[in-house]
Design a protein around this motif. Structure first.
Motif, short mmCIF file in Angstrom:
data_model
loop_
_atom_site.label_atom_id
_atom_site.label_comp_id
_atom_site.label_asym_id
_atom_site.label_seq_id
_atom_site.Cartn_x
_atom_site.Cartn_y
_atom_site.Cartn_z
N ALA A 10 23.66 59.56 59.00
CA ALA A 10 24.23 59.48 60.31
C ALA A 10 24.65 57.93 61.03
O ALA A 10 26.03 58.14 61.46
CB ALA A 10 23.27 60.26 61.38
N GLY A 11 23.72 57.03 61.05
CA GLY A 11 24.15 55.82 61.27
C GLY A 11 25.25 55.14 60.44
O GLY A 11 26.17 54.57 61.21
N ALA A 12 25.36 55.25 59.18
CA ALA A 12 26.26 54.75 58.32
C ALA A 12 27.60 55.39 58.55
O ALA A 12 28.62 54.81 58.75
CB ALA A 12 25.85 54.87 56.89
N ARG A 13 27.71 56.73 58.74
CA ARG A 13 29.09 57.28 59.07
C ARG A 13 29.50 56.86 60.44
O ARG A 13 30.51 56.74 60.56
CB ARG A 13 28.74 58.94 59.16
CG ARG A 13 29.85 59.76 59.27
CD ARG A 13 31.08 59.63 58.37
NE ARG A 13 32.36 60.47 58.55
CZ ARG A 13 33.13 60.62 57.76
NH1 ARG A 13 33.14 59.80 56.55
NH2 ARG A 13 34.20 61.21 58.06
N PHE A 14 28.56 56.93 61.52
CA PHE A 14 29.07 56.47 62.74
C PHE A 14 29.65 55.05 62.61
O PHE A 14 30.77 54.69 63.21
CB PHE A 14 28.09 56.71 63.87
CG PHE A 14 28.52 56.17 65.13
CD1 PHE A 14 29.56 56.69 66.07
CD2 PHE A 14 28.19 54.84 65.72
CE1 PHE A 14 30.27 56.24 67.14
CE2 PHE A 14 28.68 54.08 66.94
CZ PHE A 14 29.61 55.20 67.43
N ALA A 15 29.09 54.15 62.05
CA ALA A 15 29.50 52.73 61.79
C ALA A 15 30.67 52.57 61.35
O ALA A 15 31.77 51.65 61.69
CB ALA A 15 28.10 52.02 61.12
N ARG A 16 30.96 53.43 60.02
CA ARG A 16 32.12 53.15 59.15
C ARG A 16 33.37 53.64 60.40
O ARG A 16 34.51 53.20 60.35
CB ARG A 16 32.10 54.45 58.18
CG ARG A 16 33.16 54.52 57.43
CD ARG A 16 33.21 55.40 56.38
NE ARG A 16 34.50 55.67 55.64
CZ ARG A 16 34.83 56.54 54.50
NH1 ARG A 16 33.66 57.11 53.97
NH2 ARG A 16 36.10 56.43 54.08
N GLU A 17 33.05 55.08 60.94
CA GLU A 17 34.11 55.61 61.78
C GLU A 17 34.44 54.81 63.15
O GLU A 17 35.62 54.58 63.40
CB GLU A 17 33.78 56.99 62.36
CG GLU A 17 33.76 58.20 60.87
CD GLU A 17 34.91 58.15 60.33
OE1 GLU A 17 35.88 58.53 60.73
OE2 GLU A 17 35.02 57.77 59.07
N ALA A 18 33.62 54.18 63.59
CA ALA A 18 33.86 53.42 64.67
C ALA A 18 34.47 52.14 64.41
O ALA A 18 35.42 51.44 65.07
CB ALA A 18 32.54 53.13 65.57
N ALA A 19 34.07 51.39 63.23
CA ALA A 19 34.75 50.31 62.67
C ALA A 19 36.29 50.56 62.34
O ALA A 19 37.02 49.79 62.75
CB ALA A 19 33.80 49.69 61.57
N THR A 20 36.35 51.80 61.57
CA THR A 20 37.59 52.21 61.42
C THR A 20 38.50 52.18 62.39
O THR A 20 40.00 51.92 62.29
CB THR A 20 37.59 53.35 60.64
OG1 THR A 20 36.83 53.33 59.29
CG2 THR A 20 38.97 53.99 60.21
N ALA A 21 38.15 52.70 63.60
CA ALA A 21 38.71 52.74 64.91
C ALA A 21 39.07 51.38 65.58
O ALA A 21 39.83 51.41 66.64
CB ALA A 21 37.90 53.70 65.97
N GLY A 22 38.49 50.40 64.94
CA GLY A 22 38.80 49.18 65.60
C GLY A 22 37.68 48.49 66.31
O GLY A 22 37.78 47.38 66.98
N LEU A 36 22.78 57.90 47.97
CA LEU A 36 23.67 58.43 48.95
C LEU A 36 23.92 57.54 50.25
O LEU A 36 24.96 56.93 50.67
CB LEU A 36 23.39 59.68 49.43
CG LEU A 36 24.19 60.34 50.45
CD1 LEU A 36 25.45 60.67 50.22
CD2 LEU A 36 23.61 61.62 51.29
N ASP A 37 22.74 56.94 50.80
CA ASP A 37 22.43 55.99 51.68
C ASP A 37 23.31 54.87 51.43
O ASP A 37 24.08 54.33 52.37
CB ASP A 37 21.11 55.88 52.15
CG ASP A 37 20.35 57.14 52.73
OD1 ASP A 37 20.90 58.18 52.75
OD2 ASP A 37 19.50 56.89 53.53
N LYS A 38 22.94 54.24 50.10
CA LYS A 38 23.46 53.03 50.10
C LYS A 38 25.16 53.10 50.08
O LYS A 38 25.72 52.30 50.08
CB LYS A 38 23.20 52.48 48.50
CG LYS A 38 21.77 52.15 48.61
CD LYS A 38 21.00 51.72 47.44
CE LYS A 38 19.60 51.24 47.53
NZ LYS A 38 19.08 50.79 46.15
N ILE A 44 28.05 46.37 64.86
CA ILE A 44 26.83 45.92 64.05
C ILE A 44 25.70 47.02 63.89
O ILE A 44 25.37 47.75 64.76
CB ILE A 44 26.16 44.63 64.97
CG1 ILE A 44 24.88 43.86 63.84
CG2 ILE A 44 25.32 45.18 66.14
CD1 ILE A 44 24.65 42.75 64.17
N ALA A 45 25.27 46.99 62.63
CA ALA A 45 24.18 48.11 62.44
C ALA A 45 22.93 47.58 61.70
O ALA A 45 22.88 46.62 60.84
CB ALA A 45 24.60 49.17 61.38
#
Length: 360
Positions: free
Chosen positions: A12-24, A98-100, A28-29
């Protein structure tokens, strides 16, 4: 100041970090240990997992394909009731990798992921949040407009923010037998009080045995009984909490929860990988770090996506506590080819499932 600080770099954290970063957004995680370890839960997931994973990683992550499940009211020697599909209904994956993989994807999209960083304190103010973080070189302060608590069932973020606890915490355990098993059925035993035990073939990775029950039960003893019935010795024993039932409130003005921290899990299996990443996408699509009012949009969005499935999942779970004679009769009547999705209880009422039942 960062736009988002993410606490916990599981799916969940990695997915949110990825999508939020992609949105500009500037993200930091923090992960208190090494991403993916220690192993926290089973790697038996629906085939929807591949929507979140880079194509080139699929073959590396997949350990086995599953086409169905055998349900037992007792141990492995009792009559089994098979439920199956002609195509793969689920996959067994390398849960640690998967997490990595998801963490790497977040970093490639611009998120700053820091391992061995433990968030020890959160100080929420009107305009932002200050996080105290402990790491190898000492203690450091970080500032963010908003904080995403993705730090699991025993969430420090949730407790320090004064958010309510999940309705229930189950105690789950699992361990592994190294015997190679490429079978395409899992075994489910309705023997654990208010939940179940399982056996999952993981191909060359061996066999996974697991069990979950309310913490008032002697879960390790029940697990030993399970492995004794299969006459196996297991290793790499893992134990942890499984949150069931999301609370009514999962955010403050500047802090919000995703995944196990918000108990966004399936009540009938305890799994939360897909539900957590679904909620992560809802958060990334709705939350603006400068506008706390958008946290209500996130809360509405994820509940619209998952609340009906969670409610139906609660009803399915109630069947685990029915008298054995009733369980036997129900399994006997419903077993056979199915057209349901393992993450969506609503598919039990789909036209495809009705046709599957009528066609028997």
């Amino acid at each position: 100041m960062y736009d988002f600080a993410v606490v916990g770099v599981g799916p969940a954290g990695a997915r949110f970090a990825r999508e939020a970063a992609t949105a500009g957004y500037d993200v930091i995680a923090f992960e208190r240990g090494t991403v993916g370890t220690p192993l926290a839960c089973s790697g038996h997931v629906s085939t929807d997992i591949w929507e979140y994973v880079p194509d080139e990683k699929k073959a590396e992550l997949r350990q086995n394909e599953i086409h169905g499940a055998r349900f037992h009211v007792g141990g492995p020697q009792t009559d089994s009731h098979p439920f199956y599909k002609r195509e793969a209904v689920s996959n067994v994956i390398d849960r640690v990798d998967l997490d990595k993989t998801l963490s790497t994807a977040a970093q490639e999209c611009g998120a700053d992921v820091r391992e061995e960083h433990t968030v020890t304190d959160i100080n929420e103010k009107h305009s932002g949040v200050t996080l105290t973080v402990s790491h190898g070189e000492g203690e450091e302060k970080f500032h963010a407009r908003m904080v995403a608590g993705c730090d699991g069932p025993i969430s420090r973020v949730r407790r320090q923010s004064g958010l309510p606890e999940p309705h229930e915490l189950l105690h789950g355990v699992l361990a592994f037998d190294s015997t190679v098993d490429n079978a395409d059925f899992v075994d489910v035993h309705l023997t654990a009080p208010q939940f179940f035990a399982w056996r999952i073939p993981r191909g060359k990775a061996g066999v996974e045995y697991g069990l979950a029950a309310p913490p008032s039960e002697s879960v390790p003893e029940l697990f030993d009984q399970l492995t004794d019935t299969y006459n196996v010795k297991t290793e790499q024993f893992c134990s942890g909490a499984i949150p069931i039932g999301p609370p009514n409130r999962i955010h403050t003005r500047r802090v919000f929860l995703i995944g196990d921290a918000a108990a966004q899990t399936k009540p009938f299996t305890g799994g939360g990988i897909l539900y957590g990443m679904t909620a992560a996408d809802a958060a990334a699509a709705t939350i603006e770090p400068d506008d706390p009012a958008t946290l209500r949009d996130y809360d509405q969005a994820w509940r619209e996506e998952l609340s009906s499935e969670i409610a139906l999942g609660r009803w399915i779970r109630r069947a685990y506590s029915l008298p054995p004679v009733v369980q036997q009769a129900g399994l006997r009547a419903l077993s056979g080819e199915i057209a349901v999705h393992m993450d969506r209880p609503s598919s039990l009422f789909s036209r495809d499932q009705l046709r599957a039942l009528v066609g028997r």
